[in-house]
Write a protein that holds these residues in place. Structure first.
Motif, mmCIF file in Angstrom:
data_model
loop_
_atom_site.group_PDB
_atom_site.id
_atom_site.type_symbol
_atom_site.label_atom_id
_atom_site.label_comp_id
_atom_site.label_asym_id
_atom_site.label_seq_id
_atom_site.Cartn_x
_atom_site.Cartn_y
_atom_site.Cartn_z
ATOM 1 N N ARG A 160 0.823 -1.221 0.000
ATOM 2 C CA ARG A 160 0.000 0.000 0.000
ATOM 3 C C ARG A 160 0.853 1.266 0.000
ATOM 4 O O ARG A 160 0.540 2.231 -0.705
ATOM 5 C CB ARG A 160 -0.919 -0.015 1.219
ATOM 6 N N ALA A 161 1.951 1.269 0.762
ATOM 7 C CA ALA A 161 2.775 2.475 0.860
ATOM 8 C C ALA A 161 3.399 2.828 -0.483
ATOM 9 O O ALA A 161 3.424 3.999 -0.886
ATOM 10 C CB ALA A 161 3.854 2.289 1.914
ATOM 11 N N SER A 162 3.892 1.832 -1.199
ATOM 12 C CA SER A 162 4.499 2.120 -2.497
ATOM 13 C C SER A 162 3.430 2.524 -3.506
ATOM 14 O O SER A 162 3.679 3.362 -4.391
ATOM 15 C CB SER A 162 5.296 0.919 -3.003
ATOM 16 N N GLU B 174 0.681 4.203 -2.758
ATOM 17 C CA GLU B 174 0.376 5.597 -2.427
ATOM 18 C C GLU B 174 1.429 6.537 -3.001
ATOM 19 O O GLU B 174 1.105 7.568 -3.610
ATOM 20 C CB GLU B 174 0.293 5.767 -0.915
#
Length: 218
Positions: free
Chosen positions: A112-114, A116
């Protein structure tokens, strides 16, 4: 980090679009218009009628041509270049250029972080290429926990008088789980002040995005 940008298996609808929003169809085969030029002419007339009904009395005689040209300019410069599944213009004031808005629905990839960082451009911020990244949490009832990132990106220009041109960007991202999708919403304008003025309308649009389980192929 690269992405395949595979379309999500799910689709979306947007609730309660107001009269300041203009949809930009990409495929005209199932519409009543032959091409973008015909569409632009009809939408320009509808927007002028909208403003007259709202009380505008000082509309210039060439406004219809100018509005149609601006719609066609968006088709020429951005449609097909900015990946998206919904293409719109936020246009509350015909005396100013519209703000192009793009909604993309993508198959989730990586963590999810990448995702985003990729879909908001947050992974590209540095002292040379970007300024003023402002990241805020953005939660909606339908999409859940997401983010909104505001940034300025310099534009390459061969015009010495336009050397300081920038693009103001509002980028939203959610990763949904019930209907797994990376949802990306982008708004682009050359004026930072206009971007800030448009945030209430953009935020309301974002809160109206609802995913459906209808496949994109239908």
């Amino acid at each position: 980090m690269s992405r395949s940008l595979s379309p999500s298996r799910h689709w979306a609808r947007v609730l309660d679009l107001g009269p300041e929003w203009v949809g930009l169809p990409v495929d005209f085969s199932a519409t009543g218009w032959a091409d973008p030029a015909a569409y632009a002419q009809d939408i320009a007339a509808a927007l002028i009628t909208r403003d007259r009904e709202l009380g505008a009395t000082d509309l210039p005689g060439d406004l219809g041509t100018r509005v149609a040209d601006q719609i066609l300019d968006t088709y020429t410069r951005l449609i097909g270049i900015v990946p998206a599944h919904f293409h719109l213009l936020l246009w509350p004031d015909l005396s100013r250029p519209p703000i192009p808005v793009f909604l993309g629905l993508w198959e989730p990839e990586q963590d999810r972080a990448s995702a985003e960082a990729y879909y908001t451009g947050a992974g590209e911020y540095d002292e040379v290429s970007r300024e003023m990244p402002v990241r805020e949490r953005f939660v909606t009832d339908a999409l859940g926990d997401g983010v909104r990132v505001l940034s300025l990106a310099p534009l390459a220009s061969d015009d010495p008088e336009d050397a300081d041109a920038v693009l103001a960007v509002a980028a939203y991202h959610w990763r949904t789980t019930a209907l797994p999708t990376d949802v990306q919403l982008l708004a682009l304008t050359h004026e930072l002040g206009r971007l800030y003025s448009a945030l209430p309308a953009l935020d309301a649009f974002a809160r109206g995005i609802v995913l459906t389980d209808t496949p994109t192929s239908e």
